[in-house]
Design a protein around this motif. Structure first.
Motif, PDB file in Angstrom:
ATOM      1  N   GLY B  69       0.805  -1.212   0.000  1.00 23.43           N
ATOM      2  CA  GLY B  69       0.000   0.000   0.000  1.00 23.43           C
ATOM      3  C   GLY B  69       0.840   1.265   0.000  1.00 23.43           C
ATOM      4  O   GLY B  69       0.351   2.342   0.353  1.00 23.43           O
ATOM      5  N   LEU B  70       2.112   1.126  -0.396  1.00 29.17           N
ATOM      6  CA  LEU B  70       3.012   2.285  -0.278  1.00 29.17           C
ATOM      7  C   LEU B  70       2.610   3.450  -1.177  1.00 29.17           C
ATOM      8  O   LEU B  70       2.742   4.610  -0.791  1.00 29.17           O
ATOM      9  CB  LEU B  70       4.451   1.857  -0.569  1.00 29.17           C
ATOM     10  CG  LEU B  70       5.153   1.214   0.641  1.00 29.17           C
ATOM     11  CD1 LEU B  70       6.481   0.603   0.230  1.00 29.17           C
ATOM     12  CD2 LEU B  70       5.371   2.255   1.744  1.00 29.17           C
ATOM     13  N   ALA B  71       2.100   3.152  -2.388  1.00 33.86           N
ATOM     14  CA  ALA B  71       1.686   4.235  -3.279  1.00 33.86           C
ATOM     15  C   ALA B  71       0.616   5.074  -2.588  1.00 33.86           C
ATOM     16  O   ALA B  71       0.661   6.311  -2.589  1.00 33.86           O
ATOM     17  CB  ALA B  71       1.156   3.669  -4.595  1.00 33.86           C
ATOM     18  N   GLU B  72      -0.363   4.411  -1.962  1.00 32.50           N
ATOM     19  CA  GLU B  72      -1.440   5.118  -1.266  1.00 32.50           C
ATOM     20  C   GLU B  72      -0.907   5.866  -0.049  1.00 32.50           C
ATOM     21  O   GLU B  72      -1.221   7.038   0.162  1.00 32.50           O
ATOM     22  CB  GLU B  72      -2.537   4.142  -0.811  1.00 32.50           C
ATOM     23  CG  GLU B  72      -3.449   3.650  -1.922  1.00 32.50           C
ATOM     24  CD  GLU B  72      -2.881   2.458  -2.672  1.00 32.50           C
ATOM     25  OE1 GLU B  72      -1.737   2.048  -2.387  1.00 32.50           O
ATOM     26  OE2 GLU B  72      -3.586   1.935  -3.562  1.00 32.50           O
ATOM     27  N   ILE B  73      -0.095   5.161   0.752  1.00 27.76           N
ATOM     28  CA  ILE B  73       0.389   5.773   1.998  1.00 27.76           C
ATOM     29  C   ILE B  73       1.225   7.025   1.711  1.00 27.76           C
ATOM     30  O   ILE B  73       1.015   8.082   2.310  1.00 27.76           O
ATOM     31  CB  ILE B  73       1.193   4.741   2.821  1.00 27.76           C
ATOM     32  CG1 ILE B  73       0.246   3.628   3.309  1.00 27.76           C
ATOM     33  CG2 ILE B  73       1.865   5.415   4.023  1.00 27.76           C
ATOM     34  CD1 ILE B  73       0.944   2.426   3.902  1.00 27.76           C
ATOM     35  N   ILE B  74       2.131   6.901   0.737  1.00 31.80           N
ATOM     36  CA  ILE B  74       2.976   8.057   0.393  1.00 31.80           C
ATOM     37  C   ILE B  74       2.105   9.223  -0.083  1.00 31.80           C
ATOM     38  O   ILE B  74       2.271  10.373   0.360  1.00 31.80           O
ATOM     39  CB  ILE B  74       4.013   7.672  -0.699  1.00 31.80           C
ATOM     40  CG1 ILE B  74       5.039   6.698  -0.104  1.00 31.80           C
ATOM     41  CG2 ILE B  74       4.698   8.911  -1.256  1.00 31.80           C
ATOM     42  CD1 ILE B  74       5.958   6.063  -1.138  1.00 31.80           C
ATOM     43  N   SER B  75       1.142   8.930  -0.955  1.00 32.64           N
ATOM     44  CA  SER B  75       0.285  10.004  -1.481  1.00 32.64           C
ATOM     45  C   SER B  75      -0.537  10.648  -0.367  1.00 32.64           C
ATOM     46  O   SER B  75      -0.706  11.865  -0.322  1.00 32.64           O
ATOM     47  CB  SER B  75      -0.643   9.461  -2.565  1.00 32.64           C
ATOM     48  OG  SER B  75       0.079   8.694  -3.492  1.00 32.64           O
ATOM     49  N   VAL B  76      -1.070   9.817   0.534  1.00 26.06           N
ATOM     50  CA  VAL B  76      -1.891  10.333   1.633  1.00 26.06           C
ATOM     51  C   VAL B  76      -1.060  11.263   2.525  1.00 26.06           C
ATOM     52  O   VAL B  76      -1.494  12.383   2.840  1.00 26.06           O
ATOM     53  CB  VAL B  76      -2.493   9.164   2.463  1.00 26.06           C
ATOM     54  CG1 VAL B  76      -2.964   9.645   3.821  1.00 26.06           C
ATOM     55  CG2 VAL B  76      -3.640   8.513   1.698  1.00 26.06           C
ATOM     56  N   VAL B  77       0.135  10.810   2.892  1.00 22.33           N
ATOM     57  CA  VAL B  77       0.991  11.631   3.753  1.00 22.33           C
ATOM     58  C   VAL B  77       1.319  12.957   3.060  1.00 22.33           C
ATOM     59  O   VAL B  77       1.238  14.036   3.657  1.00 22.33           O
ATOM     60  CB  VAL B  77       2.293  10.869   4.123  1.00 22.33           C
ATOM     61  CG1 VAL B  77       3.277  11.790   4.835  1.00 22.33           C
ATOM     62  CG2 VAL B  77       1.957   9.665   4.989  1.00 22.33           C
ATOM     63  N   VAL B 102       1.857   8.238 -10.852  1.00 25.32           N
ATOM     64  CA  VAL B 102       3.233   7.922 -11.253  1.00 25.32           C
ATOM     65  C   VAL B 102       3.725   6.687 -10.490  1.00 25.32           C
ATOM     66  O   VAL B 102       4.283   5.759 -11.080  1.00 25.32           O
ATOM     67  CB  VAL B 102       4.170   9.131 -10.986  1.00 25.32           C
ATOM     68  CG1 VAL B 102       5.631   8.732 -11.166  1.00 25.32           C
ATOM     69  CG2 VAL B 102       3.812  10.286 -11.919  1.00 25.32           C
ATOM     70  N   LEU B 103       3.463   6.656  -9.178  1.00 26.87           N
ATOM     71  CA  LEU B 103       3.948   5.546  -8.349  1.00 26.87           C
ATOM     72  C   LEU B 103       3.396   4.195  -8.805  1.00 26.87           C
ATOM     73  O   LEU B 103       4.140   3.217  -8.879  1.00 26.87           O
ATOM     74  CB  LEU B 103       3.578   5.782  -6.875  1.00 26.87           C
ATOM     75  CG  LEU B 103       4.385   6.847  -6.130  1.00 26.87           C
ATOM     76  CD1 LEU B 103       3.870   6.999  -4.703  1.00 26.87           C
ATOM     77  CD2 LEU B 103       5.867   6.515  -6.123  1.00 26.87           C
ATOM     78  N   ILE B 104       2.086   4.143  -9.135  1.00 28.81           N
ATOM     79  CA  ILE B 104       1.526   2.834  -9.503  1.00 28.81           C
ATOM     80  C   ILE B 104       1.976   2.394 -10.897  1.00 28.81           C
ATOM     81  O   ILE B 104       1.732   1.266 -11.297  1.00 28.81           O
ATOM     82  CB  ILE B 104      -0.024   2.797  -9.443  1.00 28.81           C
ATOM     83  CG1 ILE B 104      -0.654   3.827 -10.379  1.00 28.81           C
ATOM     84  CG2 ILE B 104      -0.535   2.981  -8.023  1.00 28.81           C
ATOM     85  CD1 ILE B 104      -2.161   3.636 -10.536  1.00 28.81           C
ATOM     86  N   ARG B 105       2.622   3.310 -11.628  1.00 29.68           N
ATOM     87  CA  ARG B 105       3.135   2.915 -12.939  1.00 29.68           C
ATOM     88  C   ARG B 105       4.618   2.596 -12.904  1.00 29.68           C
ATOM     89  O   ARG B 105       5.134   1.939 -13.803  1.00 29.68           O
ATOM     90  CB  ARG B 105       2.904   4.044 -13.954  1.00 29.68           C
ATOM     91  CG  ARG B 105       1.478   4.114 -14.445  1.00 29.68           C
ATOM     92  CD  ARG B 105       1.262   5.382 -15.260  1.00 29.68           C
ATOM     93  NE  ARG B 105      -0.075   5.386 -15.837  1.00 29.68           N
ATOM     94  CZ  ARG B 105      -1.177   5.590 -15.140  1.00 29.68           C
ATOM     95  NH1 ARG B 105      -1.102   5.790 -13.830  1.00 29.68           N
ATOM     96  NH2 ARG B 105      -2.356   5.583 -15.729  1.00 29.68           N
ATOM     97  N   THR B 106       5.323   3.110 -11.878  1.00 28.30           N
ATOM     98  CA  THR B 106       6.782   2.967 -11.883  1.00 28.30           C
ATOM     99  C   THR B 106       7.275   2.116 -10.711  1.00 28.30           C
ATOM    100  O   THR B 106       7.614   0.960 -10.868  1.00 28.30           O
ATOM    101  CB  THR B 106       7.451   4.358 -11.837  1.00 28.30           C
ATOM    102  OG1 THR B 106       6.919   5.081 -10.707  1.00 28.30           O
ATOM    103  CG2 THR B 106       7.180   5.121 -13.097  1.00 28.30           C
TER     104      THR B 106
END
Lengths: 231, 110
Positions: B69-77, B102-106
């Motif tokens: 869930g890092l893409a979500e967590i990073i974006s949320v923070v 960008v995160l979910i594509r890279t």
């Protein structure tokens, strides 16, 4: 500032989410062989994004109508809680009252939760335009998806996160304007605890109901803050 | 496909959704003076609902396996930081969503 312009400004944050989900619905309907008229019809009268998406495979499978009714209730039951805060406001809106009630989606609810208006606009007029423009945008998105969705060349995956982002921004704003943090913390704790215990598909209604219950229990405590805030 | 079936299916979804949205108004809207606790809940409930709605949007992230869930967590923070410091709704959503896409594509492809 004029009400209409202010309302347009307010709905900008949810535009991409509505376009994306509406187009996704329209594309699914077209691929399942339904005429764009059906997408238009659903967009106008259902006006509930996730339920419309869930409905397509049910239609295709020819699911019994009572099953479709039960699914609708389960997926949209969270909306039972949205109106509570707007009874006072909406019922003063005369002919627009039913329309405001029936168009209270997640997104409209969160926009109205921002609850700050410039001095020179009429609150009720603004709320009506917000509801109307969101609805029109949604109808437009559904029909757009049905007509030309499959020809849209961009890979839009992830754009739906903009709705989450907007909800989160509303949370941050509420966190800063509310003197008491108890409601937000109650909601967060209930959501996380029930998500862990019951899993992603079942946690929502228990989390909402228990939050409601806890907040009723804490009424006297929180009322002290309301008096300080003069709300 | 059956015209009447499709028609009634959509009508049922619309009616159930409409009834759910109307419920609080049907229960409380007719009263002259709103019960005290409804006025109170109108103030106290929205922050709880909004937080739960955010968790609901993020409910399907898997934190025990890659990508955690890092893409979500990073974006949320990131969104929380930008919104608290810049107080610009549009900017917060624009940057948060762009970073997520960008995160979910890279880094964290799904």
């Amino acid at each position: 500032m004029e009400e209409r312009r202010f309302a347009l400004k307010r709905i900008v944050p949810i535009t991409f989410a509505y376009l994306f989900v509406g187009i996704a619905f329209g594309v699914m309907m077209s691929e399942a062989g339904y005429s764009p008229i059906w997408s238009l019809f659903a967009g106008i009268f259902i006006y509930a994004g996730s339920m419309q998406i869930v409905m397509v495979p049910l239609l295709v499978a020819g699911a019994p109508l009572y099953i479709i009714g039960i699914m609708t209730f389960l997926i949209n039951a969270r909306h039972l809680f949205y109106g509570i805060g707007f009874v006072e406001k909406f019922r003063k809106m005369g002919k627009k009252y039913p329309y405001m009630v029936l168009t209270l989606t997640d997104e409209v609810y969160s926009i109205l939760c921002l609850n700050d208006y410039p001095d020179d606009v009429n609150e009720q007029k603004t709320d009506f335009y917000i509801a109307l423009f969101c609805h029109l945008l949604w109808i437009f998105s559904c029909i757009l998806g049905a007509l030309i969705g499959e020809f849209i060349p961009f890979d839009m995956k992830g754009i739906e996160f903009s709705a989450t982002a907007f909800f989160l921004v509303v949370c941050v704003n509420q966190w800063e304007t509310y003197k008491t943090k108890i409601p937000a913390i109650t909601g967060l704790m209930c959501a996380v605890v029930f998500l862990i215990i019951l899993g992603p598909e079942k946690f929502l209604l228990p989390a909402l109901s228990v939050s409601l219950f806890i907040l009723i229990l804490l009424k006297n405590k929180i009322n002290l803050f309301i008096q300080k805030e003069g709300a | 496909m059956d015209f009447l079936y499709t028609f009634f299916a959509i009508i049922i979804v619309a009616t159930v959704t409409g009834l759910i949205r109307s419920a609080p108004f049907l229960v409380f809207g007719g009263k002259k003076e709103l019960p005290n606790y409804v006025q109170y809940l109108g103030y106290a409930l929205p922050p709880a609902i909004m937080v739960i709605l955010v968790v609901y949007c993020l409910r399907n992230i898997e934190i025990s396996a890659f990508p955690f869930g890092l893409a979500e967590i990073i974006s949320v923070v990131l969104i929380i930081i930008i919104q608290t410091t810049k107080k610009n709704t549009f900017l917060s959503i624009l940057i948060g969503t762009t970073i997520y896409m960008v995160l979910i594509r890279t880094v964290f492809p799904v």
